[in-house]
Design an enzyme around this catalytic site. Sequence first.
Site, PDB file in Angstrom:
ATOM      1  N   SER A   1       0.861  -1.193   0.000  1.00 42.36           N
ATOM      2  CA  SER A   1       0.000   0.000   0.000  1.00 42.36           C
ATOM      3  C   SER A   1       0.887   1.229   0.000  1.00 42.36           C
ATOM      4  CB  SER A   1      -0.851   0.020   1.266  1.00 42.36           C
ATOM      5  OG  SER A   1      -0.067   0.402   2.379  1.00 42.36           O
ATOM      6  N   ASP A   2       0.381   2.345  -0.504  1.00 41.05           N
ATOM      7  CA  ASP A   2       1.096   3.595  -0.273  1.00 41.05           C
ATOM      8  C   ASP A   2       1.028   3.875   1.228  1.00 41.05           C
ATOM      9  OD1 ASP A   2       2.485   5.919  -0.464  1.00 41.05           O
ATOM     10  OD2 ASP A   2       1.286   6.765  -2.081  1.00 41.05           O
TER      11      ASP A   2
END
Length: 807
Positions: free
Chosen positions: A228-229
């Site tokens: 994920s960012d």
Amino acid sequence: MKYLEIIDRMTLEEKAFMMSGKDTWQTVGYKKYGIPSMFLSDGPHGLRKQAGASDHLGLNESLKATCFPTAATIANSWNIELGEVLGKCLGEEAVMQDVQVLLGPGLNIKRSPLCGRNFEYFSEDPYLAGKMAAAYVRGIQSQGVVSCPKHFAANSQELRKMSNDSVVDERTFREIYTTGFEIAVKEGKAKAIMSAYNRINGVYANENEHLLREILVDEWGFQGFVVSDWGGSNDHILGVKNGSHLEMPSTGADGSKAIVDSVKSGVLPEKILDERLDELLKIVMTTDKKVYTEKFDIEKHHKIARRAATESIVLLKNDDDILPLKKDLSTCIIGDFAKLPRFQGAGSSVVNPTKLDITLDVISDYEINYIGFEKGYERTGGSNQTLVQDAVDLAKRTQQVILYLGLDEISESEGLDRIHMKMPQNQIDLLDAVFEVNKNIIVVISAGSVVEMPWLDKVKAVIHGYLGGQAGATAMLDVLTGIAFPSGKLNETYPVRYEDTPAYHYYPGKEKSSEYREGLYVGYRYYETAGIPVLFPFGYGMSYTTFVYTDLQANEKEVTFTLRNSGTADGAEIAQVYVGTRSEQIYRPVKELKGFIKVFLKAGESQAVSVQFDDKAFRYYDVKTGKWEVESGIYHIMVGASVQDIRLKAEVSIKGTKDYDRQEPYSNYKTGNYYSANIRDISKSEYEEILGHSIPDGNWNKDGLLDINDALCQMYYAKNPVARLAYRIITNMKNKSEAKGKPNLNILFIYNMPFRGIAKMTGGALSMDMAKAILFMVNGHFFRGLKRLIKGFTVNRKVIKEHGKSK
Ligand code: BGC
């Protein structure tokens, strides 16, 4: 499953812990199972390994590393081999700093020139972006380091990026916003990918099954892991279920307990958790943990950075051949950027450079008749007549002036979109004043994205260095003086004014969503099809010589032609191959980039070149069949020096995949505005037709309550006056920092962060229940919320104590 034997030995808690980070940068490892921990670091144009205090915003200093030109700069080189060389250098520096995963390259499409991170992205065109990204990935991974292209996908604005919904039709999503990633995955063989912060058609990228499984794995055959960012994971249980592996940064015991509970309650089948873990281990177990005692060759990498910057410089105007500079003419330099270069952008990509070239420090090394410098303007705006007068006095006694202009630090930054496309007014005022006394002005621009140039007629030359990295200043002097030649071409269109841009009416969107109503018509696809004049077209760039194109042969596999350097100087030409067809059924841009080649030619030299077509050359995405299809017909092959400057044309007949019995994807094609690229005011019903469903309401419901995914900056709607006050305080701090000319990334991040970030960004110190309790208080239930918060705190401490042991 390859690692079944290890997975079988692990406890559920241990498996759950591996789905999130150990801290801000590292993954969880277990010595007892032989699972190493990996270190992940930004970034796209130079390493940002934080050895001390860590953050994901570029706030705390990182170890020294070579700051190469940013992606937007390198894309102007159109040189795939150069991309690979840079990737290799990045990989090498990563190995020496014991980094196993490099968080880059960034290849989001520049939907609007105003996106604050455009300097980090390659292009408005997915083919160019994808080819450059794949080159970086190959280079980085050749050193045994995992490359992680980002941010997957349709992440084209900074405003409320962590909660914004990109409402985009499937064909546009495939042809424009994911094709670059497809190239990076298939041709680069990326071993990781970073999911974007935003939602796509209502579903967060990090939990989007269509994106992460159907497209990425089933169609493209991706064999790596999805991270994920930072703070971009919303519901990680859903994320794991739908194809995400790693949530970063760590959400601690709270995050892993949520996974354990969901397995126990049957929401997340353990089999899926095991599969994700196996997919993750396939990469983790092969990462190299070489320990190097020597340092990378700083000088060698600096030289490469200089070559890369040189090749990426774009000469936009050169009247009377004022460039290269004539040695006998007196020359002065005006402009703050010559003294304090702007060589990279702000945010998570910030590199602490090993050294920094500065124009004024090295100018005496060049053989020119240099007579002096004046600052000319205040970097952060505002008028300063003394500076202008000093500059004018200098310009008066000089034969030619090199004027260093550009965007300041606050104009382009992660966390902030630009609000216009103009250069600072005080720089334009200076230019006007200098023009009154000297007509030989050469403008050097430092900016990571597009600017308007209403002053263009007043200057003899414009040369654009973009953000040239630590050696950008010398690279620019090399080109100005003719030691090197300019050979870059624009990776994006320069419209005459911002109002002309295709997404003008739709960008950055409504409060909750951004509707991509312009569809396929991003950048040149729009200007060319709708016939809108531009300042500088996509693919444009001048040289110190001229090139002639002859002898085109084209078939469905390749084009061949001859390029001749017809001038008296050496140079390099970037020849571009565009494809288009006139279809009665399928609307499409008149020209689309399907190939390119950069050729170095000595004065007078000729070379026969060939450009191969790949599977992307004639395809379009058919929303009825749910597949890539090719229409049968005559295709125009256009070979040119820019998208506008087409030198050679041919036609090829292509046998398509189209099944004539099936229904056409669009019923309204003949009158539809999409067919004529009249897309600036697309109605709701027209957009819904290509979207295939109704447009979700993107407006904020003013009477409603704030949601866990609403951003903190939306607290102006809060029922609780203290929360509204908190909003005003953060806004005030943001405005103050902006007025100082430097973005405060911490404030910007908090400003755009959704409430869930309170739990997702605190390493488990605050739990999701606590974040929800705070939200409850914000929504007007102060005392009940406080009670929940206290309870949440007690429970979380217990969870950390008991559950945290497995980490
Ligand atoms: C950025 C990513 C970056 C990450 C880690 C995020 O804010 O969007 O590009 O890799 O932080 O620094």
